[in-house]
Motif scaffolding. Structure first.
Motif, PDB file in Angstrom:
ATOM      1  N   UNK A   1       0.809  -1.216   0.000  1.00 12.29           N
ATOM      2  CA  UNK A   1       0.000   0.000   0.000  1.00 12.29           C
ATOM      3  C   UNK A   1       0.844   1.268   0.000  1.00 12.29           C
ATOM      4  N   UNK A   2       0.330   2.297  -0.685  1.00 13.41           N
ATOM      5  CA  UNK A   2       0.887   3.638  -0.631  1.00 13.41           C
ATOM      6  C   UNK A   2      -0.258   4.593  -0.306  1.00 13.41           C
ATOM      7  N   UNK A   3       0.094   5.851  -0.029  1.00 12.07           N
ATOM      8  CA  UNK A   3      -0.915   6.877   0.173  1.00 12.07           C
ATOM      9  C   UNK A   3      -1.249   7.546  -1.159  1.00 12.07           C
ATOM     10  N   UNK A   4      -2.510   7.978  -1.270  1.00 12.63           N
ATOM     11  CA  UNK A   4      -2.931   8.836  -2.377  1.00 12.63           C
ATOM     12  C   UNK A   4      -3.364  10.169  -1.792  1.00 12.63           C
ATOM     13  N   UNK A   5      -2.858  11.254  -2.358  1.00  8.58           N
ATOM     14  CA  UNK A   5      -3.175  12.596  -1.865  1.00  8.58           C
ATOM     15  C   UNK A   5      -4.123  13.289  -2.829  1.00  8.58           C
ATOM     16  N   UNK A   6      -5.242  13.773  -2.293  1.00 11.19           N
ATOM     17  CA  UNK A   6      -6.178  14.559  -3.071  1.00 11.19           C
ATOM     18  C   UNK A   6      -5.965  16.045  -2.765  1.00 11.19           C
ATOM     19  N   UNK A   7      -6.523  16.890  -3.613  1.00 11.10           N
ATOM     20  CA  UNK A   7      -6.480  18.349  -3.408  1.00 11.10           C
ATOM     21  C   UNK A   7      -5.055  18.882  -3.267  1.00 11.10           C
ATOM     22  N   UNK A   8      -4.141  18.353  -4.055  1.00 10.75           N
ATOM     23  CA  UNK A   8      -2.758  18.854  -4.020  1.00 10.75           C
ATOM     24  C   UNK A   8      -2.573  20.071  -4.921  1.00 10.75           C
ATOM     25  N   UNK A   9      -3.631  20.522  -5.571  1.00 14.96           N
ATOM     26  CA  UNK A   9      -3.566  21.678  -6.454  1.00 14.96           C
ATOM     27  C   UNK A   9      -2.939  22.870  -5.733  1.00 14.96           C
ATOM     28  N   UNK A  10      -2.105  23.600  -6.457  1.00 12.35           N
ATOM     29  CA  UNK A  10      -1.482  24.845  -6.017  1.00 12.35           C
ATOM     30  C   UNK A  10      -0.352  24.660  -5.011  1.00 12.35           C
ATOM     31  N   UNK A  11       0.009  23.415  -4.676  1.00 11.43           N
ATOM     32  CA  UNK A  11       1.171  23.193  -3.836  1.00 11.43           C
ATOM     33  C   UNK A  11       2.442  23.499  -4.630  1.00 11.43           C
ATOM     34  N   UNK A  12       3.494  23.907  -3.946  1.00 14.34           N
ATOM     35  CA  UNK A  12       4.769  24.160  -4.607  1.00 14.34           C
ATOM     36  C   UNK A  12       5.437  22.832  -4.975  1.00 14.34           C
ATOM     37  N   UNK A  13       6.408  22.892  -5.877  1.00 17.72           N
ATOM     38  CA  UNK A  13       7.106  21.664  -6.247  1.00 17.72           C
ATOM     39  C   UNK A  13       7.817  21.056  -5.042  1.00 17.72           C
ATOM     40  N   UNK A  14       8.381  21.878  -4.179  1.00 20.53           N
ATOM     41  CA  UNK A  14       9.068  21.324  -3.003  1.00 20.53           C
ATOM     42  C   UNK A  14       8.074  20.658  -2.064  1.00 20.53           C
ATOM     43  N   UNK A  15       6.875  21.225  -1.921  1.00 18.98           N
ATOM     44  CA  UNK A  15       5.851  20.574  -1.100  1.00 18.98           C
ATOM     45  C   UNK A  15       5.430  19.243  -1.706  1.00 18.98           C
ATOM     46  N   UNK A  16       5.250  19.231  -3.017  1.00 20.13           N
ATOM     47  CA  UNK A  16       4.857  17.996  -3.697  1.00 20.13           C
ATOM     48  C   UNK A  16       5.946  16.937  -3.566  1.00 20.13           C
ATOM     49  N   UNK A  17       7.193  17.365  -3.659  1.00 21.41           N
ATOM     50  CA  UNK A  17       8.293  16.412  -3.505  1.00 21.41           C
ATOM     51  C   UNK A  17       8.309  15.834  -2.103  1.00 21.41           C
ATOM     52  N   UNK A  18       8.057  16.680  -1.097  1.00 24.69           N
ATOM     53  CA  UNK A  18       7.981  16.180   0.286  1.00 24.69           C
ATOM     54  C   UNK A  18       6.854  15.166   0.439  1.00 24.69           C
ATOM     55  N   UNK A  19       5.727  15.416  -0.216  1.00 25.25           N
ATOM     56  CA  UNK A  19       4.623  14.450  -0.157  1.00 25.25           C
ATOM     57  C   UNK A  19       5.053  13.095  -0.713  1.00 25.25           C
ATOM     58  N   UNK A  20       5.729  13.113  -1.850  1.00 21.15           N
ATOM     59  CA  UNK A  20       6.186  11.850  -2.437  1.00 21.15           C
ATOM     60  C   UNK A  20       7.150  11.142  -1.496  1.00 21.15           C
ATOM     61  N   UNK A  21       8.072  11.871  -0.929  1.00 19.90           N
ATOM     62  CA  UNK A  21       9.052  11.253  -0.024  1.00 19.90           C
ATOM     63  C   UNK A  21       8.409  10.738   1.253  1.00 19.90           C
ATOM     64  N   UNK A  22       7.254  11.308   1.624  1.00 19.06           N
ATOM     65  CA  UNK A  22       6.528  10.849   2.814  1.00 19.06           C
ATOM     66  C   UNK A  22       5.474   9.797   2.471  1.00 19.06           C
TER      67      UNK A  22
END
Length: 433
Positions: free
Chosen positions: A259-280
């Motif tokens: 299993x992995x996580x799926x994130x909804x409503x990630x619109x308008x996040x910065x690339x660094x925030x999105x990268x942190x989400x992937x790493x988490x």
């Protein structure tokens, strides 16, 4: 059976490679074209999902059934020379979402038909979302009720998969802490991430429900769970992801095999925030309104350019005025979202992050106005200084010979600007491409 490219990405993520995949949740042809072009540039997969609002067995607000949407997406892929086997189609928020005002006895059979239609049409990523309360239900629903209804839909999906000509097994997504499709209605305050305990309870409830429904084996096809990383947007504000705030949630799936996580409503996040989400461990990042928001910015920019270049006012598209008139004459898609004075509502209709304009873009009058605007700009040509004024990033690419200065190409590239942060965050290619 064909290569299961989505599961390969998720398996790489589980092995610690640090990759992910973004999911495009839109039905607008320019957004789909931009997404496919971006995937071509990155030599990557493209994951495109229809939501239950956009596409259902009755046509949704787009007028498309699952078969229609499939053919629509694949037609654009063919036109762009993009291999069909690199297109992954998904169904988002499949459940009683469209029929919440009806009783579960009425809504759930419709949800079953919805899931059946998606699977029969060949969609291989299915989000079973029964988190919303129907008429007479408790608010909020318990994990047990949500899981029982998801299991009921799983039975239908597995039956449909048994007779459908699917290229790969279905990858299912579950989860009870699901953000509202399309962004929050209300002004947001502080958000709290899902707790690790809640994740474990959700998994346990679904496993038990699947067992009771006789689809125990289908648990092995569950690929992701939707949880809240405390990211969201409302009309004027974006709540940014803060990795340090999620605590033990990042380890909640350590004891799970795949299993992995799926994130909804990630619109308008910065690339660094999105990268942190992937790493988490949010290996799947959903984006939708942020893409049509970017498209709307491009459309309004071109409309301003048209006003300068087309001297005869009777020949102009008057696109912004047409959109405003259509929205005020048919307020059903925005009036429950935008509050305040008439002026405040007008500003929100045009510029809100929640981007209710996207529901009106398929309108015949608006489509006609967009086509006229693009034809006018093609006829007169767009001078560089006006591109620089209204679309400066696109101007840089025009100057570097990477982009043709036509209205259509400028719009597609403006949407790609909203995709490029996801490319970098997911490790799929170059965010410059």
């Amino acid at each position: 059976m064909a290569r299961d490219a989505l599961r390969e990405v998720l398996a790489d993520h589980r092995r610690g490679v640090g990759v992910g995949i973004y999911s495009v949740c839109s039905a607008h042809p320019l957004v789909i074209e931009a997404s496919i072009r971006q995937a071509l540039a990155d030599d990557s997969l493209v994951l495109i999902e229809a939501t239950s609002n956009q596409v259902d067995q009755f046509g949704g607000y787009t007028g498309m059934t699952p078969v229609d949407f499939r053919d629509f997406v694949l037609g654009i892929a063919d036109a762009e020379g993009f291999p069909r086997d690199r297109v992954i189609l998904g169904g988002d928020h499949l459940g009683p979402n469209r029929w919440q005002k009806e009783s579960p006895e009425v809504a759930m059979p419709k949800a079953e038909d919805l899931v059946r239609a998606y699977v029969a049409a060949g969609y291989t990523k299915i989000h079973l979302d029964c988190s919303m309360s129907c008429a007479g239900d408790p608010v909020p629903l318990t994990d047990a009720i949500v899981a029982e209804r998801a299991a009921r839909l799983m039975v239908v999906a597995e039956e449909a998969a048994g007779t459908a000509d699917l290229s790969v097994p279905i990858s299912y997504v579950i989860g009870t802490e699901v953000p509202v499709p399309g962004g929050a209605h209300e002004t947001l305050g502080k958000l709290t991430p899902t707790s690790a305990e809640a994740v474990h309870e959700t998994i346990a409830a679904h496993k038990e429900a699947f067992d009771r429904a006789g689809v125990t084996d289908a648990w092995s096809k569950v690929a992701a769970i939707v949880v809240q990383p405390a990211v969201e947007f409302d009309h004027v504000k974006v709540i940014d992801y803060v990795s340090a705030n999620i605590g033990g949630l990042r380890h909640a799936l350590d004891d799970q095999e795949r299993l992995v996580f799926e994130a909804h409503s990630t619109d308008y996040q910065t690339e660094s925030n999105l990268r942190d989400l992937v790493l988490d461990h949010w290996a799947i990042l959903k984006v939708g309104p942020g893409l049509t928001f970017a498209l709307r910015e491009g459309l309004f920019a071109l409309a301003a350019i048209e006003n300068y270049l087309v001297e005869d006012a009777t020949r102009r598209s008057n696109l912004v005025d047409v959109i405003e008139r259509v929205m005020t004459e048919s307020p059903g898609y925005w009036e429950g979202y935008y509050e305040g004075s008439a002026h405040e509502q007008e500003v929100a209709r045009r510029f809100s992050y929640s981007d209710r304009i996207r529901y009106y873009l398929p309108n015949e009058e608006i489509v006609k106005a967009i086509d006229l605007m693009l034809a006018n700009l093609d006829e007169v040509g767009i001078p560089g200084p006006l591109i620089s004024q209204y679309l400066p990033k696109q101007f840089d690419r025009v100057r570097e010979g990477e982009l043709t200065p036509s209205g259509h190409e400028l719009l597609v590239d403006r949407v790609r600007d909203a995709l490029r942060p996801y490319v970098g965050a997911c490790g799929l290619g170059s965010s410059r491409a």
